[in-house]
Design a protein around this motif. Structure first.
Motif, PDB file in Angstrom:
ATOM      1  N   ALA A 279     -80.132  47.130 -80.090  1.00  0.00           N
ATOM      2  CA  ALA A 279     -80.127  47.832 -78.803  1.00  0.00           C
ATOM      3  C   ALA A 279     -78.700  48.102 -78.340  1.00  0.00           C
ATOM      4  O   ALA A 279     -78.390  49.184 -77.813  1.00  0.00           O
ATOM      5  CB  ALA A 279     -80.889  47.008 -77.761  1.00  0.00           C
TER       6      ALA A 279
ATOM      7  N   ARG B 199     -77.255  50.934 -80.423  1.00  0.00           N
ATOM      8  CA  ARG B 199     -77.809  52.219 -79.982  1.00  0.00           C
ATOM      9  C   ARG B 199     -77.162  52.665 -78.662  1.00  0.00           C
ATOM     10  O   ARG B 199     -76.828  53.842 -78.491  1.00  0.00           O
ATOM     11  CB  ARG B 199     -79.320  52.088 -79.835  1.00  0.00           C
ATOM     12  CG  ARG B 199     -80.033  53.411 -79.705  1.00  0.00           C
ATOM     13  CD  ARG B 199     -81.538  53.234 -79.673  1.00  0.00           C
ATOM     14  NE  ARG B 199     -82.144  54.548 -79.703  1.00  0.00           N
ATOM     15  CZ  ARG B 199     -82.574  55.170 -80.795  1.00  0.00           C
ATOM     16  NH1 ARG B 199     -82.518  54.553 -81.968  1.00  0.00           N
ATOM     17  NH2 ARG B 199     -83.080  56.383 -80.736  1.00  0.00           N
ATOM     18  N   LYS B 200     -76.989  51.727 -77.741  1.00  0.00           N
ATOM     19  CA  LYS B 200     -76.370  52.036 -76.466  1.00  0.00           C
ATOM     20  C   LYS B 200     -74.948  52.545 -76.655  1.00  0.00           C
ATOM     21  O   LYS B 200     -74.464  53.397 -75.895  1.00  0.00           O
ATOM     22  CB  LYS B 200     -76.374  50.782 -75.587  1.00  0.00           C
ATOM     23  CG  LYS B 200     -75.839  51.015 -74.182  1.00  0.00           C
ATOM     24  CD  LYS B 200     -75.942  49.744 -73.352  1.00  0.00           C
ATOM     25  CE  LYS B 200     -75.401  49.978 -71.939  1.00  0.00           C
ATOM     26  NZ  LYS B 200     -75.509  48.749 -71.106  1.00  0.00           N
ATOM     27  N   ASN B 201     -74.256  52.018 -77.682  1.00  0.00           N
ATOM     28  CA  ASN B 201     -72.878  52.432 -77.970  1.00  0.00           C
ATOM     29  C   ASN B 201     -72.803  53.688 -78.829  1.00  0.00           C
ATOM     30  O   ASN B 201     -71.714  54.101 -79.241  1.00  0.00           O
ATOM     31  CB  ASN B 201     -72.131  51.291 -78.662  1.00  0.00           C
ATOM     32  CG  ASN B 201     -71.872  50.125 -77.724  1.00  0.00           C
ATOM     33  OD1 ASN B 201     -71.712  50.317 -76.519  1.00  0.00           O
ATOM     34  ND2 ASN B 201     -71.831  48.915 -78.270  1.00  0.00           N
TER      35      ASN B 201
END
Length: 422
Positions: free
Chosen positions: A85, A88-90
């Motif tokens: 997660a 993905r956020k980065n």
């Protein structure tokens, strides 16, 4: 292309492959729970999952071992989910994920990256203390591989462990070993507790499980070598702190006069591991075989020209995996004294008879420098000719890229069909 590798350990069997993709200019990340200290791969970014602490197990309770194994699996999956997660956020969403089916961390991949092509490997299962835990590990492997768009394996037996619907298009890939890194020429002098072993008889022992560390047979052999060969120094290399604790407790019960010649410790540095292998007179591997394939550490040891010592049954399994390596059609092994079907030309096999005969075999090898020199030379030559990463990594990369391209083509065809229907 963005590529993510996911496995329990770094670099493990994916290290050379990750390095090969990074060298080609791909953006490569490697996610794992464990990794060799002070070791990195140029161009490969590391992601460390939170370590999973093994729960205490009451072996007397039915089903407790299975419960503990599932607990470890679910924790590994949850920690991996958090890491994915964050990636993905980065902004990192992989085009292709190459993962180890035995890793609990892989269970969340299809949810974390639904748009990625997932390529799963059926690989060696770590030794388990009970049948219950083994069954859980097999279920985890099948659940992980069920996410795959394509499956791969490094041995025929691991290939047979792939679920039937996926097995039809699964591929067998050769192992890859960095024979330049794992070589006597690259090794530095091995120093342990202030001692170097240039002129000493160092016998190293690989331990992966608490059961092996507590083996009466193993400790009888250790005691025999310490008693009958005053020049021998024993080093027990353990896979985890738990295994270290078991081995160290038993070692402390040995006669005090022997304690200065035996060390129990955990190895994390890949450089230290290599230097240790190259300095070893003998390297005993009581549990080196997982299924029908050797652990990655065994081919690393062979690449270092280490004199392997295996139980007779394990030696036969290793020989089968190597393809019964002996004199090839170009007589590659003829100048090294290798004979058809002769295990004794590249390793030391401990007879399946009794402790006295096994100890005698070890002591004879310790005394026989010419024999050790021959075994070292033959062992390294086998790995160079069969598993050098210069030969096998290009094959591995091509197979994975072809699998990725097939699935991307299917995806494009499906998208086109859906638009046409609209």
């Amino acid at each position: 292309m963005r590529i993510l590798f996911c496995a329990d350990t770094f670099p493990g069997r994916f290290g050379a492959l990750a390095a090969g993709f990074a060298a080609d200019g791909h953006e490569v990340f490697f996610a794992s729970h464990y990794g060799r200290r002070d070791f990195s791969i140029p161009g490969v970014h590391r992601v460390l999952f939170k370590p999973v602490r093994p729960p205490r197990v009451d072996k007397a309770l039915p089903g407790e071992a299975a419960r503990a194994e599932w607990s470890r699996t679910l924790l590994a999956s949850r920690y991996a989910s958090d890491a994915f997660a964050a990636m993905r956020k980065n902004g990192f969403i992989p085009d292709m994920v190459v993962f180890s089916g035995s890793s609990g961390a892989a269970l969340h991949l299809s949810c974390a990256f639904p748009e990625s092509v997932l390529l799963g490997f059926a690989d060696a299962q770590p030794a388990r203390a009970s049948r219950e835990a083994e069954e859980v590990a097999q279920l985890r492997l099948r659940a992980s591989l069920a996410q795959s768009h394509a499956c791969f394996a490094f041995s025929e037996q691991h290939l047979r462990g792939i679920p039937p619907l996926l097995r039809r298009e699964a591929s067998l890939l050769p192992l890859a070993v960095d024979t330049d890194f794992f070589s006597p020429e690259s090794a530095q002098p091995f120093v342990l507790e202030g001692q170097d072993f240039k002129d000493k008889k160092l016998v190293t022992i690989d331990l992966y499980s608490s059961a092996a560390a507590a083996s009466r047979e193993l400790w009888n052999l250790c005691a025999g070598m310490l008693a009958h060969r005053a020049e021998v120094f024993l080093l027990l290399s353990c896979s985890s702190p738990e295994v270290c604790e078991v081995a160290a407790n038993i070692a402390r019960s040995l006669p005090e006069s022997w304690l200065s010649r035996i060390v129990v410790q955990e190895f994390k540095s890949l450089h230290t591991w290599r230097d240790m292998l190259c300095a070893s007179t003998l390297h005993l591997c009581p549990e080196v075989i997982a299924g029908a394939a050797p652990r990655s550490e065994i081919v690393e040891a062979m690449s270092c020209g280490t004199v392997l010592v295996l139980p007779e049954a394990a030696a036969r399994v290793l020989d089968d995996f190597l393809g019964g390596f002996s004199c090839t059609s170009d007589h590659a092994g003829a100048d090294l004294g290798m004979r058809e079907g002769d295990l004794s030309s590249y390793l030391l096999s401990l007879p399946a008879t009794n402790t006295e005969e096994r100890l005698a075999t070890l002591c004879r090898a310790i005394d026989d420098a010419p024999l050790c020199t021959l075994l070292k030379k033959n062992s390294r030559m086998i790995i160079i000719r069969k598993f050098s990463e210069k030969l096998t990594v290009p094959q591995q990369k091509q197979c994975l890229l072809e699998a990725w391209q097939r699935w991307k083509q299917r995806e494009r065809c499906r998208t086109f069909y859906e638009k046409d229907m609209i």
